[in-house]
Design an enzyme around this catalytic site. Structure first.
Site, short mmCIF file in Angstrom:
data_model
loop_
_atom_site.label_atom_id
_atom_site.label_comp_id
_atom_site.label_asym_id
_atom_site.label_seq_id
_atom_site.Cartn_x
_atom_site.Cartn_y
_atom_site.Cartn_z
N GLY A 10 0.83 -1.21 0.00
CA GLY A 10 0.00 0.00 0.00
C GLY A 10 0.86 1.26 0.00
O GLY A 10 1.66 1.47 0.91
N GLY A 12 -0.42 4.33 0.09
CA GLY A 12 -1.27 5.45 0.52
C GLY A 12 -0.53 6.24 1.59
O GLY A 12 0.69 6.22 1.69
N PHE A 13 -1.29 6.93 2.45
CA PHE A 13 -0.67 7.78 3.47
C PHE A 13 0.22 6.98 4.41
O PHE A 13 1.34 7.38 4.72
CB PHE A 13 -1.74 8.52 4.27
CG PHE A 13 -2.37 9.64 3.50
CD1 PHE A 13 -1.68 10.82 3.26
CD2 PHE A 13 -3.65 9.52 3.00
CE1 PHE A 13 -2.25 11.86 2.54
CE2 PHE A 13 -4.24 10.56 2.28
CZ PHE A 13 -3.53 11.73 2.06
N VAL A 78 -1.79 -7.45 -4.05
CA VAL A 78 -1.59 -8.51 -3.05
C VAL A 78 -2.92 -9.22 -2.84
O VAL A 78 -3.97 -8.59 -2.69
CB VAL A 78 -1.03 -7.90 -1.74
CG1 VAL A 78 -1.10 -8.91 -0.60
CG2 VAL A 78 0.41 -7.46 -1.95
N GLU A 174 -18.47 18.16 1.59
CA GLU A 174 -17.54 18.87 0.69
C GLU A 174 -18.01 18.76 -0.75
O GLU A 174 -17.96 19.72 -1.53
CB GLU A 174 -16.12 18.32 0.86
CG GLU A 174 -15.60 18.59 2.27
CD GLU A 174 -14.12 18.28 2.48
OE1 GLU A 174 -13.49 18.99 3.26
OE2 GLU A 174 -13.61 17.33 1.88
N ASP A 302 -6.10 2.93 7.70
CA ASP A 302 -7.54 2.66 7.70
C ASP A 302 -7.91 1.20 7.90
O ASP A 302 -9.05 0.89 8.24
CB ASP A 302 -8.14 3.08 6.35
CG ASP A 302 -8.46 4.56 6.30
OD1 ASP A 302 -8.10 5.28 7.26
OD2 ASP A 302 -9.08 5.01 5.32
N ALA A 317 -6.37 10.63 7.59
CA ALA A 317 -5.01 10.64 7.06
C ALA A 317 -3.95 10.79 8.15
O ALA A 317 -2.90 10.14 8.10
CB ALA A 317 -4.89 11.76 6.03
N GLN A 318 -4.22 11.63 9.15
CA GLN A 318 -3.22 11.87 10.20
C GLN A 318 -2.89 10.59 10.98
O GLN A 318 -1.74 10.35 11.33
CB GLN A 318 -3.72 12.96 11.17
CG GLN A 318 -3.32 14.35 10.75
CD GLN A 318 -1.80 14.49 10.56
OE1 GLN A 318 -1.00 13.99 11.35
NE2 GLN A 318 -1.41 15.15 9.50
C1 LIG Z 1 -13.15 10.99 -0.54
C2 LIG Z 1 -12.32 10.95 0.71
C3 LIG Z 1 -12.08 12.10 1.43
C4 LIG Z 1 -11.30 12.08 2.58
N1 LIG Z 1 -11.07 13.24 3.24
C5 LIG Z 1 -10.26 13.24 4.32
C6 LIG Z 1 -9.92 14.44 4.98
O1 LIG Z 1 -10.37 15.52 4.59
N2 LIG Z 1 -9.08 14.38 6.05
C7 LIG Z 1 -8.57 13.19 6.49
O2 LIG Z 1 -7.79 13.17 7.43
N3 LIG Z 1 -8.89 12.03 5.91
C8 LIG Z 1 -9.71 12.03 4.84
N4 LIG Z 1 -10.03 10.85 4.22
C9 LIG Z 1 -9.53 9.59 4.78
C10 LIG Z 1 -8.08 9.36 4.41
O3 LIG Z 1 -7.90 9.56 3.03
C11 LIG Z 1 -7.70 7.96 4.82
O4 LIG Z 1 -7.84 7.86 6.22
C12 LIG Z 1 -6.28 7.62 4.43
O5 LIG Z 1 -6.15 7.63 3.03
C13 LIG Z 1 -5.87 6.26 4.97
O6 LIG Z 1 -4.57 5.99 4.58
P1 LIG Z 1 -4.11 4.50 4.32
O7 LIG Z 1 -2.66 4.57 3.96
O8 LIG Z 1 -4.53 3.64 5.42
O9 LIG Z 1 -4.95 4.02 3.06
P2 LIG Z 1 -5.00 4.63 1.60
O10 LIG Z 1 -4.53 6.02 1.56
O11 LIG Z 1 -6.37 4.31 1.10
O12 LIG Z 1 -3.94 3.75 0.81
C14 LIG Z 1 -4.13 2.37 0.59
C15 LIG Z 1 -3.21 1.98 -0.55
O13 LIG Z 1 -3.18 0.56 -0.64
C16 LIG Z 1 -3.31 0.16 -1.98
N5 LIG Z 1 -3.89 -1.17 -1.95
C17 LIG Z 1 -5.09 -1.50 -1.43
N6 LIG Z 1 -5.29 -2.82 -1.56
C18 LIG Z 1 -4.18 -3.33 -2.17
C19 LIG Z 1 -3.79 -4.64 -2.57
N7 LIG Z 1 -4.58 -5.71 -2.36
N8 LIG Z 1 -2.60 -4.78 -3.18
C20 LIG Z 1 -1.80 -3.71 -3.40
N9 LIG Z 1 -2.12 -2.47 -3.04
C21 LIG Z 1 -3.30 -2.28 -2.41
C22 LIG Z 1 -4.20 1.21 -2.60
O14 LIG Z 1 -4.02 1.26 -4.00
C23 LIG Z 1 -3.71 2.48 -1.91
O15 LIG Z 1 -2.67 3.10 -2.61
C24 LIG Z 1 -10.78 10.85 3.05
C25 LIG Z 1 -11.04 9.68 2.34
C26 LIG Z 1 -11.80 9.72 1.17
C27 LIG Z 1 -12.05 8.46 0.40
#
Ligand SMILES: Cc1cc2nc3c(=O)[nH]c(=O)nc-3n(C[C@H](O)[C@H](O)[C@H](O)COP(=O)(O)OP(=O)(O)OC[C@H]3O[C@@H](n4cnc5c(N)ncnc54)[C@H](O)[C@@H]3O)c2cc1C
Length: 437
Positions: A10, A12-13, A78, A174, A302, A317-318
């Site tokens: 992943g 993401g953040f 994965v 939003e 998440d 995100a934080q």
């Molecule tokens: C529309 C929207 C608005 C938001 N607004 C806010 C906000 O204003 N403020 C805030 O704090 N939070 C906000 N959030 C929440 C925030 O974006 C999430 O809490 C944050 O992205 C979580 O980070 P993460 O790294 O856990 O997951 P993510 O950022 O979702 O990253 C997960 C990553 O894993 C990858 N992945 C997933 N499954 C697989 C797999 N099987 N194999 C390989 N790769 C995989 C995905 O492609 C992705 O790149 C928002 C979310 C959304 C959807």
């Protein structure tokens, strides 16, 4: 001695923060993601409402780690984890479930939509999680105006120009605010037969808008939405969604554009690991962010569930960034032989949500604020967290331009092959519609 291998799933953040924290670690870091980009999800609604382009909120993961020599990026999905063999299974266009072995594993696979047991709604009410989702929503919204402009029967304009958003959390609020600004300003003069400003925007929630914010801010957001002309329907569940619209508390609202901005469901990490999860399926982790019984397996962001002060940490995100950083630091310390950091503790910097042009609500510690200053703070914080300085500059300039002129970054319908306009209609002609013009 071979360097240990750290597999991060992943980008993401959380995954990105972990990988960056490992930049000086004498290890091989493998970052696997099913997409080639890191996505700034908090600004997805701005792509859906034509304010920003996809390229302004996403960055190729490979380019972020260009100069981090211990890190290799792998594009692949994965599909499972074997804890005993210490490997993950990865599929791509050329491989099925190929094993990649690890010494340390960080699962940071985020979340997707939850339709609360009504997966049949997904066909008619797409959610907003990926760039593809945001572009699909933008296509749908812009297409609705095009279809209305060409519709000879004015009584159908209402259905075509009714937009329903299901879920009054930050994303729904939003999105509703941005949509209201789009129809009342940017699109105002672009059409000849319809008045885009007459579009009906309905935001539905079972409880309050911005339910996780203090009541005063929730009220301020609702009032602002209503001032923008958004119809806020609270205290109602959506009973049904189909091609013709939604049914709320027994009342049908005809709409061709319904967007799901409600619940989230974690990735299947809990199933891959076959370990304890919370009720929503998030993996229960310990204060060092490992899975009980597996000191080399971390789950963050998440898709993880951790309580602090008796309450589960929110999916924001934080939390993801702080957990990612912590995990990177802990693994680094283990590898170089330093003592582990003290248990993870989330530092809550606050919550924000923007409601239309120049207005946001903000809560940080004892501070509660709504209005223009909160919006400036929101803008500064979001710019700070974009992945690269080129994105920061590009988004900043676009916001200033849009603020001053009302012009938007991307009003293109790019999915024309799949659009409704290409499907054979019931003998309608354009001549009848535009006769006399
Ligand atoms: C529309 C929207 C608005 C938001 N607004 C806010 C906000 O204003 N403020 C805030 O704090 N939070 C906000 N959030 C929440 C925030 O974006 C999430 O809490 C944050 O992205 C979580 O980070 P993460 O790294 O856990 O997951 P993510 O950022 O979702 O990253 C997960 C990553 O894993 C990858 N992945 C997933 N499954 C697989 C797999 N099987 N194999 C390989 N790769 C995989 C995905 O492609 C992705 O790149 C928002 C979310 C959304 C959807």
């Amino acid at each position: 001695m071979a360097r240990p291998r750290i597999v991060i799933v992943g980008g993401g953040f959380a995954g990105l923060a972990a990988a960056k924290a490992l930049r000086k670690t004498p290890a091989k870091v493998l970052l696997i993601d099913r997409t080639n980009h890191h996505l700034f999800q908090p600004l997805l609604y701005q792509v859906a409402t034509s304010q920003l382009t996809s390229g302004q909120i996403a960055t190729p993961i490979r380019s972020i780690f260009r100069d981090q020599k211990n890190t290799t990026v792998v594009l692949g999905e994965v599909t499972g984890v074997d804890k005993a063999q210490k490997c993950v299974f990865v599929s791509d266009a050329d491989r099925q479930n190929a094993s990649i072995f690890y010494d340390h594993l960080i699962l940071a696979t985020g979340a997707s939509h939850s339709y609360f047991g009504h997966n049949e709604f997904a066909e008619y009410a797409p959610g907003l999680k990926s760039l593809a989702d945001a572009e699909a929503a933008r296509n749908k919204i812009l297409q609705a105006f095009e279809l209305a402009e060409a519709e000879e029967d004015p009584s159908r304009h209402r259905d075509l120009l009714t937009f329903v958003l299901v879920g009054g959390g930050p994303t729904g609020v939003e999105m509703a605010g941005a949509l209201a600004v789009l129809v009342r300003t940017t699109l105002k003069s672009d059409f000849r037969r319809i008045d885009p400003a007459s579009a009906r925007i309905v935001l539905v929630d079972t409880a309050h808008v911005l339910g996780t914010f203090p009541e005063s801010l929730s009220r301020a957001a609702k009032q602002r939405l209503e001032k923008l002309g958004v119809e806020v329907r609270l205290g109602h569940r959506v009973d049904h969604i189909d091609a013709a619209g939604v049914v709320i508390a027994g009342e049908r609202i005809a709409s061709k554009t319904v967007i799901w901005t409600a619940g989230v469901a974690p990735s299947p990490a809990g199933k891959w690991l076959n370990v304890e999860t919370d009720r929503s399926g998030r993996v229960r982790i310990q204060r060092d962010l490992t899975v009980p019984g597996y000191a080399e397996v971390f789950v963050v962001g998440d898709t993880a569930s951790l309580d602090q002060n008796g309450r589960p940490l929110p999916g924001v995100a934080q939390v993801a960034i702080q957990q990612g950083r912590y995990t990177g630091k802990l693994i680094h310390n283990r590898i170089v032989g330093n003592p582990p950091p003290s248990p993870f503790s989330y530092f809550d910097k606050g919550n924000m949500a923007v409601v239309g042009k120049g207005f946001a609500v903000l809560e940080s510690g004892k501070v509660r604020m709504s209005g223009f200053t909160a919006w400036l703070t929101w803008a500064a914080v979001h710019l700070e967290f974009l992945a690269t300085s080129s994105l920061r500059l590009s988004v900043f300039l676009q916001w200033v331009w849009t603020y001053l002129t009302g012009e938007r970054g991307d009003r293109l319908i790019v999915d024309h092959h799949g659009s409704e306009a290409r499907k054979p209609a019931s003998g309608k002609t354009f001549e009848a519609t535009f006769a006399g013009r």
